[in-house]
Design a protein around this motif. Structure first.
Motif, PDB file in Angstrom:
ATOM      1  N   ASP A 186       0.824  -1.208   0.000  1.00 29.23           N
ATOM      2  CA  ASP A 186       0.000   0.000   0.000  1.00 29.23           C
ATOM      3  C   ASP A 186       0.856   1.256   0.000  1.00 29.23           C
ATOM      4  OD1 ASP A 186      -2.253  -1.559  -0.001  1.00 29.23           O
ATOM      5  OD2 ASP A 186      -2.641  -1.359   2.154  1.00 29.23           O
ATOM      6  N   ASP A 187       1.979   1.217   0.729  1.00 23.64           N
ATOM      7  CA  ASP A 187       2.878   2.377   0.769  1.00 23.64           C
ATOM      8  C   ASP A 187       3.482   2.645  -0.603  1.00 23.64           C
ATOM      9  OD1 ASP A 187       2.310   2.393   3.444  1.00 23.64           O
ATOM     10  OD2 ASP A 187       4.325   1.842   4.119  1.00 23.64           O
ATOM     11  N   MET A 188       3.916   1.593  -1.261  1.00 24.68           N
ATOM     12  CA  MET A 188       4.535   1.736  -2.575  1.00 24.68           C
ATOM     13  C   MET A 188       3.548   2.294  -3.586  1.00 24.68           C
ATOM     14  SD  MET A 188       7.165   1.426  -4.538  1.00 24.68           S
ATOM     15  CE  MET A 188       7.645   1.129  -6.253  1.00 24.68           C
ATOM     16  N   LYS A 189       2.359   1.745  -3.598  1.00 25.14           N
ATOM     17  CA  LYS A 189       1.372   2.179  -4.589  1.00 25.14           C
ATOM     18  C   LYS A 189       0.918   3.609  -4.318  1.00 25.14           C
ATOM     19  CE  LYS A 189      -2.339   0.162  -7.298  1.00 25.14           C
ATOM     20  NZ  LYS A 189      -3.176  -1.042  -7.489  1.00 25.14           N
ATOM     21  N   SER A 190       0.688   3.949  -3.056  1.00 27.71           N
ATOM     22  CA  SER A 190       0.267   5.296  -2.691  1.00 27.71           C
ATOM     23  C   SER A 190       1.346   6.314  -3.043  1.00 27.71           C
ATOM     24  CB  SER A 190      -0.053   5.367  -1.196  1.00 27.71           C
ATOM     25  OG  SER A 190      -0.360   6.685  -0.810  1.00 27.71           O
ATOM     26  N   PHE A 191       2.596   5.980  -2.740  1.00 31.19           N
ATOM     27  CA  PHE A 191       3.699   6.884  -3.053  1.00 31.19           C
ATOM     28  C   PHE A 191       3.790   7.124  -4.559  1.00 31.19           C
ATOM     29  CE2 PHE A 191       8.018   7.295  -4.662  1.00 31.19           C
ATOM     30  CZ  PHE A 191       8.421   8.464  -4.038  1.00 31.19           C
ATOM     31  N   CYS A 192       3.779   6.061  -5.340  1.00 27.77           N
ATOM     32  CA  CYS A 192       3.914   6.198  -6.785  1.00 27.77           C
ATOM     33  C   CYS A 192       2.756   6.998  -7.384  1.00 27.77           C
ATOM     34  CB  CYS A 192       4.006   4.825  -7.450  1.00 27.77           C
ATOM     35  SG  CYS A 192       5.548   3.956  -7.114  1.00 27.77           S
ATOM     36  N   ARG A 193       1.557   6.781  -6.865  1.00 31.17           N
ATOM     37  CA  ARG A 193       0.399   7.517  -7.373  1.00 31.17           C
ATOM     38  C   ARG A 193       0.538   9.022  -7.098  1.00 31.17           C
ATOM     39  NH1 ARG A 193      -3.575   4.515  -5.563  1.00 31.17           N
ATOM     40  NH2 ARG A 193      -4.202   3.641  -7.570  1.00 31.17           N
ATOM     41  N   GLU A 194       0.968   9.382  -5.884  1.00 35.09           N
ATOM     42  CA  GLU A 194       1.075  10.795  -5.521  1.00 35.09           C
ATOM     43  C   GLU A 194       2.301  11.455  -6.148  1.00 35.09           C
ATOM     44  OE1 GLU A 194      -1.269  12.608  -3.971  1.00 35.09           O
ATOM     45  OE2 GLU A 194      -2.392  10.732  -4.188  1.00 35.09           O
ATOM     46  N   ALA A 195       3.456  10.766  -6.079  1.00 33.58           N
ATOM     47  CA  ALA A 195       4.689  11.343  -6.616  1.00 33.58           C
ATOM     48  C   ALA A 195       4.609  11.540  -8.121  1.00 33.58           C
ATOM     49  CB  ALA A 195       5.882  10.466  -6.252  1.00 33.58           C
ATOM     50  N   SER A 196       3.889  10.651  -8.806  1.00 34.06           N
ATOM     51  CA  SER A 196       3.809  10.745 -10.265  1.00 34.06           C
ATOM     52  C   SER A 196       2.972  11.936 -10.728  1.00 34.06           C
ATOM     53  CB  SER A 196       3.243   9.448 -10.849  1.00 34.06           C
ATOM     54  OG  SER A 196       1.899   9.249 -10.440  1.00 34.06           O
ATOM     55  N   LYS A 197       2.299  12.605  -9.797  1.00 27.79           N
ATOM     56  CA  LYS A 197       1.600  13.855 -10.136  1.00 27.79           C
ATOM     57  C   LYS A 197       2.588  15.010 -10.268  1.00 27.79           C
ATOM     58  CE  LYS A 197      -2.594  12.488  -7.577  1.00 27.79           C
ATOM     59  NZ  LYS A 197      -3.442  12.778  -6.393  1.00 27.79           N
ATOM     60  N   ARG A 198       3.798  14.817  -9.726  1.00 28.51           N
ATOM     61  CA  ARG A 198       4.784  15.898  -9.679  1.00 28.51           C
ATOM     62  C   ARG A 198       6.029  15.630 -10.515  1.00 28.51           C
ATOM     63  NH1 ARG A 198       5.803  16.477  -3.421  1.00 28.51           N
ATOM     64  NH2 ARG A 198       6.945  18.346  -4.083  1.00 28.51           N
ATOM     65  N   THR A 199       6.287  14.362 -10.821  1.00 29.00           N
ATOM     66  CA  THR A 199       7.482  14.000 -11.579  1.00 29.00           C
ATOM     67  C   THR A 199       7.316  12.595 -12.137  1.00 29.00           C
ATOM     68  OG1 THR A 199       9.909  13.956 -11.485  1.00 29.00           O
ATOM     69  CG2 THR A 199       8.732  13.000  -9.607  1.00 29.00           C
ATOM     70  N   ILE A 200       8.307  12.135 -12.873  1.00 29.56           N
ATOM     71  CA  ILE A 200       8.316  10.754 -13.364  1.00 29.56           C
ATOM     72  C   ILE A 200       8.788   9.829 -12.247  1.00 29.56           C
ATOM     73  CG2 ILE A 200       9.333   9.150 -15.021  1.00 29.56           C
ATOM     74  CD1 ILE A 200       7.500  11.066 -16.401  1.00 29.56           C
ATOM     75  N   VAL A 201       8.108   8.710 -12.055  1.00 25.68           N
ATOM     76  CA  VAL A 201       8.533   7.709 -11.087  1.00 25.68           C
ATOM     77  C   VAL A 201       8.960   6.457 -11.842  1.00 25.68           C
ATOM     78  CG1 VAL A 201       7.866   6.240  -9.154  1.00 25.68           C
ATOM     79  CG2 VAL A 201       6.986   8.576  -9.310  1.00 25.68           C
ATOM     80  N   PHE A 202      10.198   6.026 -11.583  1.00 23.50           N
ATOM     81  CA  PHE A 202      10.721   4.815 -12.205  1.00 23.50           C
ATOM     82  C   PHE A 202      10.715   3.707 -11.161  1.00 23.50           C
ATOM     83  CE2 PHE A 202      13.294   3.182 -15.787  1.00 23.50           C
ATOM     84  CZ  PHE A 202      13.637   1.956 -15.273  1.00 23.50           C
ATOM     85  N   ALA A 203       9.903   2.675 -11.391  1.00 23.21           N
ATOM     86  CA  ALA A 203       9.815   1.526 -10.490  1.00 23.21           C
ATOM     87  C   ALA A 203      10.601   0.365 -11.088  1.00 23.21           C
ATOM     88  CB  ALA A 203       8.356   1.135 -10.276  1.00 23.21           C
ATOM     89  N   ASP A 204      11.744   0.081 -10.495  1.00 26.33           N
ATOM     90  CA  ASP A 204      12.589  -1.018 -10.959  1.00 26.33           C
ATOM     91  C   ASP A 204      12.081  -2.311 -10.322  1.00 26.33           C
ATOM     92  OD1 ASP A 204      14.561  -2.848 -11.546  1.00 26.33           O
ATOM     93  OD2 ASP A 204      16.204  -1.428 -11.269  1.00 26.33           O
ATOM     94  N   GLU A 205      11.453  -3.157 -11.134  1.00 27.87           N
ATOM     95  CA  GLU A 205      10.829  -4.392 -10.651  1.00 27.87           C
ATOM     96  C   GLU A 205      11.515  -5.638 -11.205  1.00 27.87           C
ATOM     97  OE1 GLU A 205       6.249  -2.699 -10.006  1.00 27.87           O
ATOM     98  OE2 GLU A 205       6.616  -4.343 -11.417  1.00 27.87           O
ATOM     99  N   VAL A 206      12.826  -5.581 -11.401  1.00 21.31           N
ATOM    100  CA  VAL A 206      13.495  -6.721 -12.040  1.00 21.31           C
ATOM    101  C   VAL A 206      13.470  -7.972 -11.162  1.00 21.31           C
ATOM    102  CG1 VAL A 206      14.964  -5.207 -13.408  1.00 21.31           C
ATOM    103  CG2 VAL A 206      15.819  -6.112 -11.255  1.00 21.31           C
TER     104      VAL A 206
END
Length: 373
Positions: A186-206
């Protein structure tokens, strides 16, 4: 106004200084990578240093690559398009969301060049996987480095505080390399949703395939929502194709197009044939996960018996604390024909050990007992 200018200058110089510090650190780390490469090519060591899957490629992938030799004389564009379509179906997006790359590193480099170069800032925790950061810094990007939290996990709260108009991209490696730690879903998804309103978020899921938590979400779901999120995946790890060089990015089409324009070389036709076959390989993936769990549990047990602190891993490596300086431990383990991970400052009394075949894990365990005695 003066306060704003002072703050802007402070951020600028913080970025310059942290970037300069990291550049020096990368030169030092690259030296260690070369040392370990040299060690790996001499003799027959237990190669537990690069997070590779020693069980790959599978027989079917090998046969697919042999078949690909018949087309070795042609450019791979059409076959890449076919792989792109297969990946798109797997991820539940249209093909224009997919960027096929020569391993995940080419995708990381393309993102660094596209969004974090020429005076832009990239925010990431340290230590983490450094390829995107290194490449951005080479092209004038500033690195805003955030320490990991007390659990050796990405400090999302601190990263969010640091996002500004200068931030071109936020990099989050989850699970993180080298610590193997996983952010709460939940923390990861919430952060990416909010941060992506202000900048590009790169999620490295290798390392996403290795996550033990059931139904742990990929940030591809946010790409499908049209967010400013880029997700990286690779065939190097679970599919055992590290030497073949093929991976991919998932992003909304406008972002994917920009990334595609900044690829440095692209993959090759043999890699495409291997990757297409890998996408069908359910049995091999299952076997790789089982072998990885066996080796990972071996490391946990060893650490418990020796009283060494370690982090539960959601990857194909384990990060544990020896109390010894890693620069001294590496050559000591090499004397026993075992290769371990390079230094990850500032955690210089920790060690990253990759999972491998059990005969190599036993060699590692015996060497650790001798070195730590």
């Amino acid at each position: 106004m003066k306060t704003q200018m002072d703050r802007r200058n402070m951020l600028k110089w913080t970025g310059i200084l942290s970037g300069a510090t990291l550049l020096q650190s990368w030169k030092y780390l690259d030296t260690w990578d070369r040392k370990i490469d040299d060690m790996a090519m001499n003799g027959s060591p237990a190669r537990l240093c690069y997070n590779e899957n020693p069980f790959g490629p599978s027989k079917a992938m090998r046969e697919a690559m042999i078949k690909g030799f018949d087309e070795g004389y042609i450019y791979p564009f059409q076959r890449i398009s076919e792989l792109q379509a297969m990946i798109a179906e797997k991820e539940g997006v249209s093909a224009d969301h997919i960027v096929v790359t020569a391993g995940s590193r080419e995708g990381l480099n393309a993102a660094g060049l596209t969004y974090a170069s020429n005076g832009k800032e990239v925010i990431a925790c340290a230590p983490t996987y450094k390829s995107l950061l290194t490449y951005a810094a080479k092209f004038g990007g500033y690195i805003n480095s955030v320490p990991l939290d007390e659990n050796l996990t990405y400090d999302l709260t601190e990263i969010e505080k640091r996002i500004s108009s200068h931030t071109g991209l936020v990099f989050v490696c989850n699970p993180n390399n080298p610590t193997g730690t996983l952010l709460p879903a939940d923390d990861m998804k919430s952060f990416c949703r909010e941060a992506s309103k202000r900048t590009i978020v790169f999620a490295d899921e290798v390392y996403h395939n290795y996550i033990d938590e059931a139904n742990y979400p990929s940030m591809v779901s946010l790409v499908k929502e049209g967010r400013n999120v880029i997700v990286a995946r690779t065939f190097s790890k679970i599919y055992g194709l590290a030497g073949i060089r093929v991976g991919y990015l998932i992003a909304r089409p406008e972002i994917a197009g920009r990334l595609r324009n900044n690829l440095q070389a692209g993959t090759n036709i043999l890699a495409v044939y291997a990757a297409k076959e890998a996408l069908k390989e359910e049995a091999f993936l299952k076997m790789s996960l089982e072998k990885n769990a066996e080796a990972r549990n071996f490391v946990y047990k060893m650490c418990d018996e020796m009283g060494l602190e370690y982090k539960k891993s959601h990857t194909n490596f384990v990060f544990f604390r020896t109390g010894k300086n890693i620069e001294k431990l590496i050559p000591q383990m090499r004397e026993h024909n075992v290769l371990i991970g390079r230094p990850f400052p500032p955690l210089t009394d920790w060690c990253r050990i990759s999972t491998g075949k059990m005969e190599d894990m036993y060699r590692f365990g015996e060497a650790m007992k001798k070195v730590m005695a």
